[in-house]
Structure formats: C-alpha cells, structure tokens
Design a protein around this motif. Structure first.
Motif, PDB file in Angstrom:
ATOM      1  N   LYS A 291       0.447  -0.795   0.123  1.00  0.00           N
ATOM      2  CA  LYS A 291      -0.029  -0.199  -0.300  1.00  0.00           C
ATOM      3  C   LYS A 291       0.957   1.120  -0.115  1.00  0.00           C
ATOM      4  CE  LYS A 291      -3.905   2.244   2.412  1.00  0.00           C
ATOM      5  NZ  LYS A 291      -5.141   2.178   1.586  1.00  0.00           N
ATOM      6  N   LEU A 292       1.913   1.072   0.562  1.00  0.00           N
ATOM      7  CA  LEU A 292       2.680   2.183   0.545  1.00  0.00           C
ATOM      8  C   LEU A 292       3.634   2.785  -1.067  1.00  0.00           C
ATOM      9  CD1 LEU A 292       4.737   3.817   2.016  1.00  0.00           C
ATOM     10  CD2 LEU A 292       6.415   2.162   1.709  1.00  0.00           C
ATOM     11  N   LEU A 293       3.270   1.859  -1.606  1.00  0.00           N
ATOM     12  CA  LEU A 293       3.810   2.880  -3.372  1.00  0.00           C
ATOM     13  C   LEU A 293       2.276   3.193  -3.819  1.00  0.00           C
ATOM     14  CD1 LEU A 293       5.005  -1.110  -4.889  1.00  0.00           C
ATOM     15  CD2 LEU A 293       6.176   0.831  -3.413  1.00  0.00           C
ATOM     16  N   LYS A 294       0.971   3.152  -2.992  1.00  0.00           N
ATOM     17  CA  LYS A 294      -0.159   4.256  -4.191  1.00  0.00           C
ATOM     18  C   LYS A 294      -0.088   5.093  -2.590  1.00  0.00           C
ATOM     19  CE  LYS A 294      -2.293   0.738  -4.183  1.00  0.00           C
ATOM     20  NZ  LYS A 294      -4.147  -0.254  -3.887  1.00  0.00           N
ATOM     21  N   ASP A 295      -0.315   4.505  -1.658  1.00  0.00           N
ATOM     22  CA  ASP A 295      -0.901   5.922  -0.750  1.00  0.00           C
ATOM     23  C   ASP A 295       0.179   6.563   0.275  1.00  0.00           C
ATOM     24  OD1 ASP A 295      -3.336   4.639  -2.246  1.00  0.00           O
ATOM     25  OD2 ASP A 295      -3.654   3.844  -0.521  1.00  0.00           O
ATOM     26  N   PHE A 296       1.634   5.956   0.642  1.00  0.00           N
ATOM     27  CA  PHE A 296       1.730   6.661   1.531  1.00  0.00           C
ATOM     28  C   PHE A 296       3.242   6.909   0.941  1.00  0.00           C
ATOM     29  CE2 PHE A 296      -0.735   4.963   4.353  1.00  0.00           C
ATOM     30  CZ  PHE A 296      -1.261   5.348   4.721  1.00  0.00           C
ATOM     31  N   GLU A 297       4.792   7.403   1.266  1.00  0.00           N
ATOM     32  CA  GLU A 297       5.892   7.944   1.206  1.00  0.00           C
ATOM     33  C   GLU A 297       7.244   8.087   1.607  1.00  0.00           C
ATOM     34  OE1 GLU A 297       8.231  10.667  -2.124  1.00  0.00           O
ATOM     35  OE2 GLU A 297       6.528  12.402  -0.187  1.00  0.00           O
ATOM     36  N   ALA A 298       7.339   6.834   1.891  1.00  0.00           N
ATOM     37  CA  ALA A 298       9.209   6.989   2.955  1.00  0.00           C
ATOM     38  C   ALA A 298       9.657   7.979   2.763  1.00  0.00           C
ATOM     39  CB  ALA A 298       9.360   5.563   3.323  1.00  0.00           C
ATOM     40  N   VAL A 299      10.329   8.988   4.122  1.00  0.00           N
ATOM     41  CA  VAL A 299      11.118   9.985   3.918  1.00  0.00           C
ATOM     42  C   VAL A 299      12.115   9.441   4.600  1.00  0.00           C
ATOM     43  CG1 VAL A 299      12.068  12.754   4.247  1.00  0.00           C
ATOM     44  CG2 VAL A 299       9.400  11.658   3.802  1.00  0.00           C
ATOM     45  N   ILE A 300      13.542   9.522   4.479  1.00  0.00           N
ATOM     46  CA  ILE A 300      14.682   8.739   5.165  1.00  0.00           C
ATOM     47  C   ILE A 300      16.294   9.514   4.970  1.00  0.00           C
ATOM     48  CG2 ILE A 300      15.861   6.260   4.829  1.00  0.00           C
ATOM     49  CD1 ILE A 300      14.182   5.097   3.455  1.00  0.00           C
ATOM     50  N   GLY A 301      16.700   9.674   6.052  1.00  0.00           N
ATOM     51  CA  GLY A 301      17.794  10.312   6.145  1.00  0.00           C
ATOM     52  C   GLY A 301      19.149   9.574   7.026  1.00  0.00           C
ATOM     53  N   ILE A 302      20.289   9.568   6.860  1.00  0.00           N
ATOM     54  CA  ILE A 302      21.225   9.154   7.034  1.00  0.00           C
ATOM     55  C   ILE A 302      22.035   9.865   8.268  1.00  0.00           C
ATOM     56  CG2 ILE A 302      22.956   7.783   7.431  1.00  0.00           C
ATOM     57  CD1 ILE A 302      21.187   5.591   4.865  1.00  0.00           C
ATOM     58  N   GLU A 303      22.450   9.322   9.295  1.00  0.00           N
ATOM     59  CA  GLU A 303      24.006   9.913  10.254  1.00  0.00           C
ATOM     60  C   GLU A 303      24.770   8.909  10.488  1.00  0.00           C
ATOM     61  OE1 GLU A 303      22.039  11.366  14.088  1.00  0.00           O
ATOM     62  OE2 GLU A 303      20.275  12.593  13.047  1.00  0.00           O
TER      63      GLU A 303
ATOM     64  N   ILE B 205      13.682   7.862   9.927  1.00  0.00           N
ATOM     65  CA  ILE B 205      12.644   7.140   9.081  1.00  0.00           C
ATOM     66  C   ILE B 205      11.191   7.805   9.244  1.00  0.00           C
ATOM     67  CG2 ILE B 205      11.478   5.319   8.186  1.00  0.00           C
ATOM     68  CD1 ILE B 205      13.547   3.602   8.841  1.00  0.00           C
ATOM     69  N   SER B 206      10.458   8.769   8.150  1.00  0.00           N
ATOM     70  CA  SER B 206       8.906   8.917   8.610  1.00  0.00           C
ATOM     71  C   SER B 206       8.357   8.686   7.411  1.00  0.00           C
ATOM     72  CB  SER B 206       8.790  10.141   8.799  1.00  0.00           C
ATOM     73  OG  SER B 206       9.324  11.306   8.120  1.00  0.00           O
ATOM     74  N   VAL B 207       7.680   8.656   7.699  1.00  0.00           N
ATOM     75  CA  VAL B 207       5.712   8.071   7.057  1.00  0.00           C
ATOM     76  C   VAL B 207       5.667   9.198   6.549  1.00  0.00           C
ATOM     77  CG1 VAL B 207       3.865   6.973   6.508  1.00  0.00           C
ATOM     78  CG2 VAL B 207       6.361   5.837   6.784  1.00  0.00           C
ATOM     79  N   ARG B 208       4.838   9.540   5.120  1.00  0.00           N
ATOM     80  CA  ARG B 208       3.700  11.034   5.220  1.00  0.00           C
ATOM     81  C   ARG B 208       2.927   9.793   4.158  1.00  0.00           C
ATOM     82  NH1 ARG B 208       7.777  15.691   2.845  1.00  0.00           N
ATOM     83  NH2 ARG B 208       8.106  14.778   0.796  1.00  0.00           N
ATOM     84  N   PRO B 209       1.220  10.372   3.441  1.00  0.00           N
ATOM     85  CA  PRO B 209       0.659  10.311   3.034  1.00  0.00           C
ATOM     86  C   PRO B 209       1.416  10.968   1.815  1.00  0.00           C
ATOM     87  CG  PRO B 209      -0.505  11.271   4.444  1.00  0.00           C
ATOM     88  CD  PRO B 209       0.733  11.037   5.127  1.00  0.00           C
ATOM     89  N   THR B 210       0.867  10.157   1.033  1.00  0.00           N
ATOM     90  CA  THR B 210       1.590  10.553  -0.476  1.00  0.00           C
ATOM     91  C   THR B 210       1.025  11.976  -1.662  1.00  0.00           C
ATOM     92  OG1 THR B 210       1.723   7.893  -1.744  1.00  0.00           O
ATOM     93  CG2 THR B 210       2.126  10.184  -3.472  1.00  0.00           C
ATOM     94  N   GLY B 211       1.894  12.724  -1.695  1.00  0.00           N
ATOM     95  CA  GLY B 211       1.052  14.356  -1.883  1.00  0.00           C
ATOM     96  C   GLY B 211       1.884  15.673  -0.490  1.00  0.00           C
TER      97      GLY B 211
END
Length: 548
Positions: free
Chosen positions: A63-75, A266-272
């Motif tokens: 469902k992530l591929l359609k409705d959600f987007e992951a935002v990732i950063g690395i230290e 890591i965080s997840v947000r609705p697509t858009g």
C-alpha cells in the motif's frame, strides 16, 4: 549519543547513587564497574496493536507504493584512522586490552586540557571536498552535554551551529539487480567530534564494565538530507560513504569494528503531503543489509499504524534493530536539541582554514568512486562491470595498473571479475594478498591473445601465479606450455588421430557429425593440450570432410 537510564537510579542525593569504582582485573587490566545497575531497554506494547505490526516484513507494505511515501535520512559516524586521538596523544588500536590506551585527557580528569590533532582537520577537509560541500573558513567546537557511563567528562566535544562543512551532495549508482539508475543525495553537514568509550555488559546484567580506549577517538559525523525513499537507496548511500572514506584513506570504514556506524531516521507521510511525518531513529545497524531490512520493516510498521488509524502512536523515539527477530523495538524516547545544552567549547580555539590550505588538500585528492565509475563506463564496460571494479579501491588500482600496462580492457575486467574474484572468495583473501601482480596479469592476457598459450593453459598459469607467484614466461618455459601454432605440425597430429580411429571416422562420414568433438579431444590429448584450438578445428574439419 544516547541517554541511558539505569534501574534504581532516581532523583536523590548524590551519595545514594549506585557506587562506581575502578577495580583491577586479571592481567592488570582495569575496568570501571557499575554494580547493581542494568541497562534498561523497553519494548513498545505492540501486542495491543493489530497483529500486522508484529510481523516480520521483508519489504515495504504494498500500500506504501500507492498511498504513502517514506522519507529517510542517515547520520553516519566515521572513525578516523589517525595515529592518535582527537585531543590527546593516546593511540587507538581496535581490539587492544581494555583501558590500556587512556590518559587524563580522554578520561576527563579535572585539569586535563584538550589539544586538537591537526590530522582530524585534514581528514574533515578531504571528506568535505569529496562530498562537494562548502567549507567554513572559521568553525568552532562545542560541548554537547549528556550523561552516559562511558563518557567520563559528562559532555562530548562536537560541533553544533558552525560545522566545518555543509551543503554538499553524494552521487550513487544503484545495483543493476535492483533496477539500476543514478541518484544524487544531499549532504546537510559534516562535523568533527570525539567518540565515547564502550560499555561491556555482563551476562547476568548485574553490572557493566567500561572500556575507555575508544574515548576521544576522532569522528566525522556526516548528516544526509532526507532524500532517500527506500531501504535499498539508504543502504547504497551508506555503502558509498564507506567507499568514499576508503578511497580518501581517512578511515578503514569497517562496520564490524565500529569504524562506520549508521543511525537511520525514517518517517512516513501520505503521498503528496509536503509536511514530514513523525521521525523515528533506528540504531544498532551493523551491516548494509541490516540498514535495508530495518528500514523496510519500519516503513511497513508505520504504514500499518497509519492505515489502522493509529498514526498518533508513531512517536519521536530511538528504536533498535533486532537481527534475530528481524524487527525494530523501542529503546528510548528521543531527546531534543535543548536537552544537550550546547555551548562553545572554552578549552579549544576556533578552527581557521586558509584558501591555500584547502586548495592544497583539494589538489591531493585521489580519483573518487563516482569519477572512476564514469571513466570505466566510458571505456565501454557494462554497469555490472563498473560497479564491481570500482567498489573496492584495491581492486580498482589493480585493474587500472593492468590496463595501464597495455592489457585489453574487457579481457582484464573478465579475468579479475571471474577467476581472480573466485579464487579470492574461496581463499578468503583480498587482491592485495594474492601473489599475482598486475604486470603478470597483463603478460598473461597478451600471451593468450597472441596465441602463445591457450585460454585453458592461461587458467592453469593464473592459479599458480596467485598461489605461488612467479612469471608467466617462466611458467610457460618450465611447464613447456608453448602453444603449437605450426599448421604442418598440427596436420601431422590430426592425420595420426584419424588413422588410429578408422571406425569413428567412418561413423562421422556416415552422418554422426557430433564425433568432431571426439576427434578434437584426441588431437588435444596427443598434443598434450598445446595445439592451437582455432587452427586445430580448421584443419580437423578439412580432413574429416575430405572426399578421398
């Protein structure tokens, strides 16, 4: 760095805290023991949630591929390979007996003052330039306040508002097996700091021992922009950082030794949606595959909470990756900047860089991984070849030296990626450990290409060169491996084989043409493997198909 809470430690007068004392152990090695304490890590009550959040996910929820987007950063924390620590003259050797490389400065004793190791600045400038960062001509050190048992000063010397480098980028080529492609990830900052010591937890959990050998070891913290969207992208970003610091020779980058450590946000947000979701940090990632798997699990966990209407249960916290259960668990709630109470380090002067100093370091930088990959690509090598050859700087140097000697580019790549790589894997050695030199590989390729020896003979020589050393010409002479390229001599051998096998010759001419392989094998056997295969087959076919 983490705040750690110990069971039984509460707000009370200092004298009633659990005792901390130094005790001599066997071999005269001293440890700092904290008795009657236990490292406390708490796991979220995930059993209260629906079952899907407890499952082990191998990849993000569909469902992530359609409705959600992951935002990732690395230290990424990179331990520098300087001969001495950041602020004292103590050496650091991984695996040394505990507390054998310490002094009043790295132990944080009263009155001991730090003195900056200039090699730390040099390494920071190298990495900053390699990451296309803007360098601060005037930066400073700050104190980052927090309590941790292996941080005796009660603060870490780091950089806060004026890092030595900022606003850079890193180019990454994704593996072909994951779809390939090129990515550019932003770099927020690179700053210098010191490492803390190491806690050694006992099996019983009654106390922990403190090894301060690592305290004061210089680190560079490289903070990415939140530009990654998948576990694969994050893992490849981290691998490229490791590759970069090895190319620059500022760190060995060994994750198993703690020389390169990754904390993933890591965080997840609705697509858009433009606004970021609630950030979760994951620690305890000791391999690039762990980085990818931990991120994929955490994305799935957060997506599940969103889809169940439980997004408010995603809180800013630090989680650990459990390799055994293949899931993340809560370690502690995440502190904010105010908790660290940063202020300028009063015992160290500011760091001032001149343009001349920066330019001198810039001119000394080696060819970097991204530049090398593009050069190999322009040679006509496939991306699979490029990624393999440029991955390890020692392999890249060996390949470069081989083609510099005149070897065919594709043939050199094939030998290194094929038989040489297989030998190294089986023998568990690096290319620096084998006895084959780039000059002899070049000579071997030329001998095969020129027809002096066959490819089969070449393999025989190659494995002996890797195991025992020597020269191609010497082995060819000693083993009498010079290929027979005289057509008259090969024709005599073919005639003998045909005469010795009249029945098979009759069958071939009767329609069983597959017997050509039988005759070729007999000719090779008769010539002791020295007949030129191409010439042999030409002459053999002429003889087999002759009408008289």
């Amino acid at each position: 760095m983490a705040l750690t809470f110990f069971r039984g430690v509460q707000t009370r007068p200092l004298l009633s805290y659990p005792s901390i004392y130094f005790a001599l152990r066997k071999h005269n090695v001293s440890y700092c023991n904290m008795q009657n304490t236990q490292l406390e890590t708490t796991e979220r009550q995930e059993g209260q949630l629906k079952g899907s959040t407890r499952e082990i996910h191998s990849k993000p929820h569909d469902k992530l591929l359609k409705d959600f987007e992951a935002v990732i950063g690395i230290e990424t924390h990179v331990q520098l390979s300087t001969q001495t620590k950041a602020f004292c003259s103590c050496p650091y050797n991984y695996g040394a007996a505990p507390n054998t490389s310490i002094c009043p400065v790295c132990m944080g004793l009263p009155g001991a003052l730090p003195v900056l190791n200039s090699k730390v600045i040099e390494a920071a400038v190298k990495v900053g330039l390699a990451l296309n960062c803007s360098l601060s001509l005037d930066s400073k050190f700050d104190r980052k306040q927090y309590f941790y048992p292996d941080l005796p000063k009660g603060y870490q010397i780091s950089q806060f508002d004026v890092p030595i480098a900022s606003s850079g980028s890193l180019d990454v080529d994704l593996p072909v097996e994951y779809g390939g492609g090129h990515r550019r990830f932003g770099i927020t900052r690179v700053h210098m700091e010191e490492d803390a010591g190491k806690l050694l937890h006992t099996g019983s959990g009654n106390y922990s021992q403190v090894d301060l050998n690592r305290a004061g070891v210089p680190l560079l913290e490289i903070v990415s922009e939140p530009d990654m969207r998948t576990g694969i992208e994050a893992a490849e970003y981290a691998a490229e950082i490791q590759r970069l610091v090895r190319y620059l020779d500022v760190s060995n980058g060994n994750m198993q030794e703690g020389s390169l450590r990754c904390d993933v946000n890591i965080s997840v947000r609705p697509t858009g949606q433009q606004e970021f979701g609630t950030k979760v940090e994951i620690k305890n990632l000791n391999s690039f595959s762990s980085v990818s798997r931990a991120i994929d699990y955490e994305i799935s966990r957060q997506v599940d909470l969103h889809t169940q209407g439980l997004a408010d249960q995603i809180v800013q916290e630090t989680r650990l990756w459990e390799e055994g259960s293949q899931k993340t668990i809560t370690m502690r709630k995440k502190e904010g900047l105010a908790d660290y109470r940063y202020f300028p380090e009063p015992d160290l002067p500011g760091v001032t860089l001149s343009e001349e100093y920066i330019n001198s370091i810039g001119s000394s930088l080696p060819e970097l991984p991204e530049t090398k990959r593009r050069r190999y690509e322009n040679m006509g090598l496939s991306m699979q070849d490029v990624l393999f050859l440029a991955n390890d700087i020692t392999v890249a140097k060996f390949f470069d030296a081989t083609i510099a000697g005149g070897a065919d580019v594709k043939l050199a790549a094939n030998w290194i990626m094929g038989d040489i790589a297989a030998y190294m894997k089986n023998a568990k050695v690096s290319i620096s450990d084998i006895k084959l030199s780039s000059e002899e590989l070049c000579e071997l390729i030329a001998s095969i290409k020129g027809g002096t020896i066959s490819g089969k003979m070449g393999k025989e020589i190659l494995f002996e060169l890797m195991a025992k050393g020597g020269t191609v010409k010497g082995l060819i002479k000693d083993k009498d491996l010079v290929q027979i390229v005289d057509p008259v001599e090969i024709e005599k051998i073919v005639d003998k084989v045909l005469a010795d096998n009249p029945k098979q010759l009759e069958q071939y001419r009767g329609g069983k043409t597959k017997l050509q392989g039988f005759f070729a094998g007999q000719v090779m056997k008769e010539s002791k493997g020295k007949a030129n295969p191409k010439l042999l087959n030409q002459i053999l076919l002429q003889k087999l198909n002759a009408t008289s």
